[in-house]
Motif scaffolding. Structure first.
Motif, short mmCIF file in Angstrom:
data_model
loop_
_atom_site.label_atom_id
_atom_site.label_comp_id
_atom_site.label_asym_id
_atom_site.label_seq_id
_atom_site.Cartn_x
_atom_site.Cartn_y
_atom_site.Cartn_z
N ASN A 95 66.42 78.84 -37.46
CA ASN A 95 67.80 79.04 -37.00
C ASN A 95 68.73 79.50 -38.13
OD1 ASN A 95 69.59 79.13 -34.96
ND2 ASN A 95 69.54 76.94 -34.47
N LYS B 17 68.43 84.87 -43.25
CA LYS B 17 67.29 85.54 -42.63
C LYS B 17 66.75 86.63 -43.57
CE LYS B 17 64.69 86.97 -39.04
NZ LYS B 17 63.50 87.49 -39.70
N ASP C 57 58.15 91.65 -36.15
CA ASP C 57 57.93 90.65 -35.10
C ASP C 57 57.35 89.36 -35.68
OD1 ASP C 57 58.90 92.24 -33.17
OD2 ASP C 57 56.97 92.72 -32.21
N THR D 1 60.25 82.75 -38.84
CA THR D 1 61.54 82.15 -39.20
C THR D 1 62.37 81.69 -38.01
OG1 THR D 1 62.52 84.37 -39.22
CG2 THR D 1 61.75 83.50 -41.32
N ASN D 2 61.94 82.04 -36.80
CA ASN D 2 62.74 81.75 -35.62
C ASN D 2 63.22 80.29 -35.55
OD1 ASN D 2 64.07 82.59 -33.42
ND2 ASN D 2 62.29 82.73 -32.07
N ASN E 144 59.94 87.51 -37.68
CA ASN E 144 60.83 86.80 -36.76
C ASN E 144 60.18 85.54 -36.21
OD1 ASN E 144 62.71 88.77 -37.14
ND2 ASN E 144 62.18 89.91 -35.27
N LYS E 145 58.90 85.67 -35.90
CA LYS E 145 58.19 84.51 -35.35
C LYS E 145 58.14 83.37 -36.38
CE LYS E 145 53.95 83.05 -33.13
NZ LYS E 145 52.50 83.23 -33.09
#
Ligand code: GDP
Ligand code: MN
Length: 386
Positions: free
Chosen positions: A168, A174, A158, A164-165, A161-162
């Protein structure tokens, strides 16, 4: 402790974080040897100083052939670069990093640091790479994402993800980003860093992530655990007075004012700086001689203060605990005589053996104003400096 970009990139490489191929040179005659393994049709020449903002100051040049490489490196060696981080005096270029350039599709900002307020590790990520991040924080705070977690933890999905969100990224990128972030965290912990900053982290024309610039700062209190890091220290980049102070184990930080301060204890030192400001003057330094300072240490501290030409008066504020005030007085007199001190000196002693200390100072025939308390001391030195 700070290190140079080329050293930071060596460390990134050790932790399997992608950086361009490059070599550092200390003089022009090393060039031939150091470009053998590089593509000379597309290079970037980078001044190595302990400061960012080199791009705008002419410290970063793209070159397309060997002639231009020679031209740019000769012009850069010995040049003084003034950036927003160097102060007016600037910094002289003594080493240059020659690196393979790449075509950049996008630039990001990525950093790992300690968030002292929450006692957590924080990753800062932003799409505004290559820029001054302080300026982004001020003008476009919504473009900066801060992700915090506990020091002992692994980074959760989580959190990855936060971080690298906002970038894009596609699937391949990723995965690369996750690896880079985990490796940065690993480096950060293993080497006791305070800051690992990649600005910019870029997407190249082959759609890969690559770290184009790197800044690493280490916790001075943990350096003793990393002799391989302490070897990277470049004294040319540091303030000579601060180097001298660190030799004597003194906490010294140069400031911009005219009143030199010698205090024992960091809290007392802060209070001393505050009260000088309150009475309308600016301190010339922060200096904590520590709890059990010896006569020699006090003398060294005094000389360090006096070696700063902007010092127009000195305030000594000592609370005698382990450090006895009579010892301190002897150290002061010795140093004052040796340095032929010719600025006003106000001394406030309190605690162990303060009466004896004051007596020694009084009998010394030196022009020393003694003060009864901190308030009195601050008023006296501000008045004496005028
Ligand atoms: P700083 O100004 O001291 O932060 O130095 P940087 O290493 O970040 O370089 C400044 C800027 O130069 C970067 O933000 C990039 O835009 C650019 N730059 C550096 N290396 C390359 C490269 O290999 N290719 C391209 N196209 N630009 C680069
Ligand atoms: Mn940069």
């Amino acid at each position: 402790m700070n290190i140079h970009e080329h050293q930071a990139k060596e460390l990134l490489k050790e932790f399997k974080i992608p950086v361009p191929k490059g070599n550092v040179i200390f003089s022009l005659n090393e060039i031939d040897k150091k470009i053998k393994n590089l593509n000379t049709n597309n290079l970037v020449v980078k001044a190595q100083i302990h400061a960012g903002g080199r791009g705008k100051a002419g410290g970063i040049k793209l070159v397309k052939n060997k002639d231009d490489l020679l031209k740019e490196t000769s012009a850069m060696f010995g040049k003084t670069l003034v950036t927003h981080q160097t102060g007016k005096k600037g910094k002289k270029v003594k080493r240059i990093y020659i690196e393979e350039a790449c075509n950049v599709k996008k630039e990001f900002y990525l950093a790992c640091l300690i968030d002292r307020t929450s006692s957590k590790v924080a990753f800062i990520s932003s799409t505004e790479g290559g820029m001054d991040i302080e300026k982004v924080a001020k003008d476009n705070p919504e473009k900066i994402v801060t992700t915090k977690f506990n020091l002992a933890d692994k980074i959760l999905n989580d959190d990855l993800n936060k971080i690298t969100n906002i970038f894009n990224l596609n699937k391949k990128q990723k995965e690369q980003a996750n690896k880079i972030i985990n490796s940065i965290f690993n480096l950060f912990i293993t080497k006791d860093a305070n800051l690992v900053e990649i600005n910019p982290l870029v997407i190249t024309e082959t759609d890969d992530l690559l770290c184009l610039d790197a800044k690493i700062n280490f916790d001075d209190n943990a350096i003793f655990r990393h002799p391989e890091i302490s070897k990277l220290r470049d004294l040319d980049e540091e303030d000579p007075i601060e180097i001298e102070a660190s030799k004597h184990n003194l906490s010294y930080i140069k400031l911009d004012g005219s009143i030199g301060c010698m205090v024992n204890g960091a809290g007392l030192a802060m209070a001393t700086l505050d009260i000088i400001k309150m009475y309308g003057k600016e301190p010339a330094n922060f200096l904590d001689v520590g709890g059990g300072a010896s006569k020699e240490k006090v003398a060294a501290a005094f000389k360090i203060i006096l070696s700063d030409k902007s010092v127009k008066g000195i305030l000594v504020n000592i609370f005698g605990g382990i450090l006895r005030c009579d010892e301190l007085a002897k150290g002061l007199i010795e140093a004052a005589k040796e340095t032929k001190m010719n600025v006003p000196l106000v001394v406030r002693l309190s605690g162990t053996n303060f009466e004896e200390g004051n007596k020694i100072l009084k009998n010394s025939n030196l022009k020393i104003l003694s003060a009864s308390d901190l308030d009195d001391a601050a008023k006296k030195i501000v008045k004496a400096v005028g």
